[in-house]
Write an enzyme that holds these catalytic residues in place. Structure first.
Site, PDB file in Angstrom:
ATOM      1  N   ARG A   1      55.831  16.373   6.248  1.00  7.52           N
ATOM      2  CA  ARG A   1      55.563  17.159   5.043  1.00  7.52           C
ATOM      3  C   ARG A   1      56.495  16.687   3.917  1.00  7.52           C
ATOM      4  O   ARG A   1      57.652  16.325   4.166  1.00  7.52           O
ATOM      5  CB  ARG A   1      55.856  18.634   5.373  1.00  7.52           C
ATOM      6  CG  ARG A   1      55.482  19.618   4.289  1.00  7.52           C
ATOM      7  CD  ARG A   1      54.009  19.729   4.136  1.00  7.52           C
ATOM      8  NE  ARG A   1      53.610  20.941   3.433  1.00  7.52           N
ATOM      9  CZ  ARG A   1      52.400  21.096   2.910  1.00  7.52           C
ATOM     10  NH1 ARG A   1      51.498  20.142   2.988  1.00  7.52           N
ATOM     11  NH2 ARG A   1      52.077  22.225   2.314  1.00  7.52           N
TER      12      ARG A   1
ATOM     13  N   SER B   1      52.276  24.986   4.665  1.00  7.40           N
ATOM     14  CA  SER B   1      50.961  24.353   4.665  1.00  7.40           C
ATOM     15  C   SER B   1      49.977  25.218   5.438  1.00  7.40           C
ATOM     16  O   SER B   1      50.376  26.122   6.181  1.00  7.40           O
ATOM     17  CB  SER B   1      51.083  22.984   5.346  1.00  7.40           C
ATOM     18  OG  SER B   1      49.820  22.406   5.545  1.00  7.40           O
ATOM     19  N   SER B   2      48.694  24.914   5.261  1.00  7.98           N
ATOM     20  CA  SER B   2      47.650  25.518   6.101  1.00  7.98           C
ATOM     21  C   SER B   2      47.053  24.482   7.031  1.00  7.98           C
ATOM     22  O   SER B   2      46.105  24.777   7.760  1.00  7.98           O
ATOM     23  CB  SER B   2      46.518  26.058   5.222  1.00  7.98           C
ATOM     24  OG  SER B   2      47.024  27.007   4.345  1.00  7.98           O
TER      25      SER B   2
ATOM     26  N   THR C   1      42.560  17.355   0.794  1.00 14.91           N
ATOM     27  CA  THR C   1      43.071  16.883   2.082  1.00 14.91           C
ATOM     28  C   THR C   1      42.023  16.138   2.926  1.00 14.91           C
ATOM     29  O   THR C   1      40.858  16.067   2.573  1.00 14.91           O
ATOM     30  CB  THR C   1      43.695  18.081   2.838  1.00 14.91           C
ATOM     31  OG1 THR C   1      44.599  18.752   1.962  1.00 14.91           O
ATOM     32  CG2 THR C   1      44.408  17.725   4.095  1.00 14.91           C
TER      33      THR C   1
ATOM     34  N   THR D   1      47.395  14.630   3.402  1.00 11.79           N
ATOM     35  CA  THR D   1      47.064  15.242   2.110  1.00 11.79           C
ATOM     36  C   THR D   1      47.900  14.709   0.956  1.00 11.79           C
ATOM     37  O   THR D   1      49.019  14.229   1.173  1.00 11.79           O
ATOM     38  CB  THR D   1      47.293  16.776   2.216  1.00 11.79           C
ATOM     39  OG1 THR D   1      46.820  17.414   1.036  1.00 11.79           O
ATOM     40  CG2 THR D   1      48.749  17.139   2.417  1.00 11.79           C
TER      41      THR D   1
ATOM     42  N   ASP E   1      52.402  24.113  -3.232  1.00 17.42           N
ATOM     43  CA  ASP E   1      52.129  24.924  -2.034  1.00 17.42           C
ATOM     44  C   ASP E   1      53.249  25.941  -1.782  1.00 17.42           C
ATOM     45  O   ASP E   1      53.137  26.793  -0.902  1.00 17.42           O
ATOM     46  CB  ASP E   1      51.953  24.037  -0.791  1.00 17.42           C
ATOM     47  CG  ASP E   1      50.506  23.567  -0.610  1.00 17.42           C
ATOM     48  OD1 ASP E   1      49.645  23.977  -1.410  1.00 17.42           O
ATOM     49  OD2 ASP E   1      50.243  22.797   0.331  1.00 17.42           O
TER      50      ASP E   1
ATOM     51  N   GLU F   1      47.553  17.091  -1.497  1.00 19.18           N
ATOM     52  CA  GLU F   1      47.369  18.469  -1.972  1.00 19.18           C
ATOM     53  C   GLU F   1      46.103  18.612  -2.813  1.00 19.18           C
ATOM     54  O   GLU F   1      45.028  18.496  -2.306  1.00 19.18           O
ATOM     55  CB  GLU F   1      48.598  19.006  -2.693  1.00 19.18           C
ATOM     56  CG  GLU F   1      48.870  20.491  -2.460  1.00 19.18           C
ATOM     57  CD  GLU F   1      47.720  21.435  -2.817  1.00 19.18           C
ATOM     58  OE1 GLU F   1      47.106  21.980  -1.878  1.00 19.18           O
ATOM     59  OE2 GLU F   1      47.456  21.641  -4.007  1.00 19.18           O
TER      60      GLU F   1
ATOM     61  N   GLY G   1      40.776  21.440   3.438  1.00 19.87           N
ATOM     62  CA  GLY G   1      40.217  22.653   2.829  1.00 19.87           C
ATOM     63  C   GLY G   1      41.228  23.688   2.364  1.00 19.87           C
ATOM     64  O   GLY G   1      40.880  24.866   2.267  1.00 19.87           O
ATOM     65  N   GLY G   2      42.499  23.300   2.107  1.00 19.18           N
ATOM     66  CA  GLY G   2      43.489  24.286   1.670  1.00 19.18           C
ATOM     67  C   GLY G   2      43.617  25.392   2.704  1.00 19.18           C
ATOM     68  O   GLY G   2      43.526  25.147   3.908  1.00 19.18           O
TER      69      GLY G   2
HETATM   70  N1  GLY Z   1      48.135  21.131   0.658  1.00 21.46           N
HETATM   71  C1  GLY Z   1      47.280  21.625   1.662  1.00 21.46           C
HETATM   72  C2  GLY Z   1      48.010  22.219   2.793  1.00 21.46           C
HETATM   73  O1  GLY Z   1      49.082  21.748   3.099  1.00 21.46           O
HETATM   74  O2  GLY Z   1      47.567  23.152   3.397  1.00 21.46           O
END
Ligand code: GLY
Length: 583
Positions: free
Chosen positions: A115, A468-469, A404, A422, A444, A424, A489-490
């Site tokens: 990350r 993150s997701s 992503t 990603t 984020d 982002e 997909g965020g």
């Molecule tokens: N930027 C997308 C995530 O990390 O969930």
């Protein structure tokens, strides 16, 4: 009711363009053909190895590596280098990623956290005006301010060090060749450029690359060359990640980010010199005969997916079936409960304490008891999981937009790799350096640090990784990989991955059908239902149960592989350009 997608993007001929792929049965009860208006992707079968990713050129590069005896790690390096060229809006070497890895020799699953980090010079007020109000989202995104220290090149190197079999420099050859000779701009990339061209036009290197000489977005099919990216990859190929984090490339990124006049960033060389990929234990939920393993903090992915499935397993979803509004009410409410905990508790645990009991069986049983089948929850709040050390925190206020890319790989030795990668937002910060886009991952973080006097777990702090997701997942059965899956997909990633898991594990759909079936998800109260699909017919019943419903495009990008009876079965999301190849 037949439950199916009615629209889509890519033809089956792309999927079966190689004789090396075995096309299996088409989706059955959930087939788009049932809706009569769509070309469907078909389940791909193989015996030895498989790779699924979001662009055919990237998958072809990964396939060639695996065919040459390369490992999953090798294939990832090749796929990522090509994705950064042909799908630059979604991921690349200017961004970050999470990897979940099953090591066949050690018979163990582990994770790697690449990350992005907040710059050491950043303050918690980075996205706050002097009066304490927070930035508007895109005012924060576009420019240098949102750029975190990229982690992707360090991940490529780390994974190659762990189990690379082919020479590092050879893995960049397909991407270098494509960048030099040019590639045709895909429909999806052309559409993304067109939607984003105003902000792309603000930055000279970005405008020069994505717009034509008259300032118009590049059209689909345009032959696009990227000699700067080719040179960057040649440098990384010969010097390793060292050559990215120390020297001219890092200096160029820092100078570019800091010199943007109206929204400069604070990234420095110290951020590059101190950046590290962190290996972390996988976060796993025991689920019937399986263990669902994924990425723990700083991602909320595995914990939130784990909470959803740990709650829904208290209900008999299998006999309700995928066309049951009640099944989706239970999934939707389980998701809302999980998102409440996510907002309150989940963040980078190297910086903030987090409850230990978020996946405790007894805790999830108490959360499941809140759900009444047939009636939506009237209110949802974070629960009280087991803490080692309790702290009082406020609910999160971060905004996340879909973006992503996901890559699933199984190699001939049985190693499995699930990577979500990603930059982002679509096109990240819009700022380019050396032929690649820089991320906007810092958005984020929660822009606010406190709410009503209480600290927000996902507040920005120097060196911290934004929550993150992303939910790269490996499902184990008898301690061996059974399913490798993930999606872009965020924050909707969590719903997309949960859907694919439930569709396969509870409803017995094959990997392609589980991916293709309509998306339905609930994060914060509104029930999102995929537009143009037969799932729209569930809207009235869900509304009568008390949900607000929104029918909209839900562009997942699921890529998944199931390993069963000695065979590999792969699926790629029909909503995007991805394919599966295997042998
Ligand atoms: N930027 C997308 C995530 O990390 O969930």
């Amino acid at each position: 009711m037949r439950f199916a997608i009615k629209t889509l993007a890519l033809s089956v001929s792309l999927l079966s363009s190689s004789g090396l792929m075995a096309a299996g049965q088409a989706a059955d009860a959930f087939s788009p053909e049932a809706a009569g208006a769509i070309e469907q992707k078909k389940l791909v079968e193989a015996h030895n190895f498989m790779v699924a990713a979001a662009n055919p050129k990237a998958v072809e590069a990964g396939y060639a590596v695996l065919k040459n005896g390369g490992s999953a790690m090798d294939a990832y390096v090749a796929v990522q280098a090509v994705l950064g060229l042909v799908e630059p809006q979604s991921s690349g070497i200017g961004g970050g990623a999470f990897a979940v890895y099953y090591d066949a020799a050690k018979q163990k699953v582990t994770t790697f956290d690449a990350r992005e980090t907040a710059p050491l010079e950043a303050t918690p007020e980075l996205f706050q005006h002097e009066d304490g109000t927070t930035y508007k989202f895109y005012d924060a995104v576009i420019g240098g301010r949102s750029v975190g220290t990229p982690g992707t090149v360090a991940l490529m190197q780390k994974l190659h060090n762990v189990h690379g079999k082919l020479p590092w420099n050879s893995l960049f050859e397909p991407a270098i060749k494509l960048a030099t000779d040019g590639f045709a701009v895909s429909p999806r990339l052309a559409g993304a450029i067109s939607q984003t061209h105003e902000s792309l036009a603000k930055f000279p290197e970005t405008a020069e690359y994505f717009l034509d000489k008259s300032g118009q977005p590049l059209a689909e099919g345009t032959l696009l060359k990227n000699p700067k990216y080719a040179n960057t990859l040649k440098h990384i190929a010969s010097t390793g990640a060292e050559g990215f984090y120390h020297g001219q490339i890092a200096e160029d990124i820092v100078n570019t980010v800091r010199s943007i006049s109206d929204n400069p960033g604070v990234l420095s060389l110290a951020d590059f010199q101190t950046y590290k990929v962190k290996e972390r234990p996988a976060t796993c939920l025991p689920y019937e005969a399986f263990d669902i393993c994924g990425m723990g903090p700083p991602s909320s992915g595995a914990l939130t997916v784990g909470q959803i499935l740990g709650i829904t397993q208290h209900f008999d979803l299998a006999s309700m079936g995928p066309e049951s509004a009640q099944a989706w009410q239970i999934i939707g409410d389980a998701s809302r409960l999980a998102f409440a905990d996510r907002g309150r508790y989940m963040a980078d645990t190297d910086f903030v304490p987090m409850p230990e009991g978020l996946l405790d069986k007894s805790y999830l049983a108490t959360r499941a008891q809140l759900i009444t089948p047939g009636k939506a929850l009237s209110s949802v709040a974070a629960g009280e999981p087991r803490w080692q050390k309790a702290v009082v925190q406020a609910d999160d206020q971060s905004i996340e937009f879909p973006s992503t890319s996901h890559i699933s790989i199984v190699d001939a030795e049985g190693n499995a790799l699930s990577i979500t990668t990603t930059i982002e937002n679509g096109f990240g910060s819009r700022v380019m350096s050396n032929g690649f886009l820089l991320n906007n991952e810092l958005t984020d973080f929660s822009f606010a640090s406190y709410s009503e006097g209480y600290p927000i777990a996902n507040r920005l702090e120097p060196g911290k990784r934004p929550r993150s997701s992303m939910a790269p997942t490996i499902v184990l059965k008898d301690d061996k990989p059974y399913m490798v899956v993930g999606s872009p997909g965020g924050s909707r990633i969590i719903g997309y991955v949960s859907k694919a898991l439930i569709a396969h594990l509870e409803w017995g759909m094959d990997m392609q059908s589980a991916i293709s079936m309509p998306n339905m998800l609930n994060r914060f109260g509104i029930y999102d239902i995929e537009k143009g699909t037969s799932a729209e017919s569930l809207a009235p019943e869900l509304e009568s149960m008390g949900f607000d419903v929104s029918v909209k495009d839900l562009n997942s990008g699921l890529q998944g592989i199931v390993i069963e009876n000695g065979k590999l079965y792969g699926g790629a999301d029909p909503r995007r350009e991805g394919i599966v190849m295997g042998d």
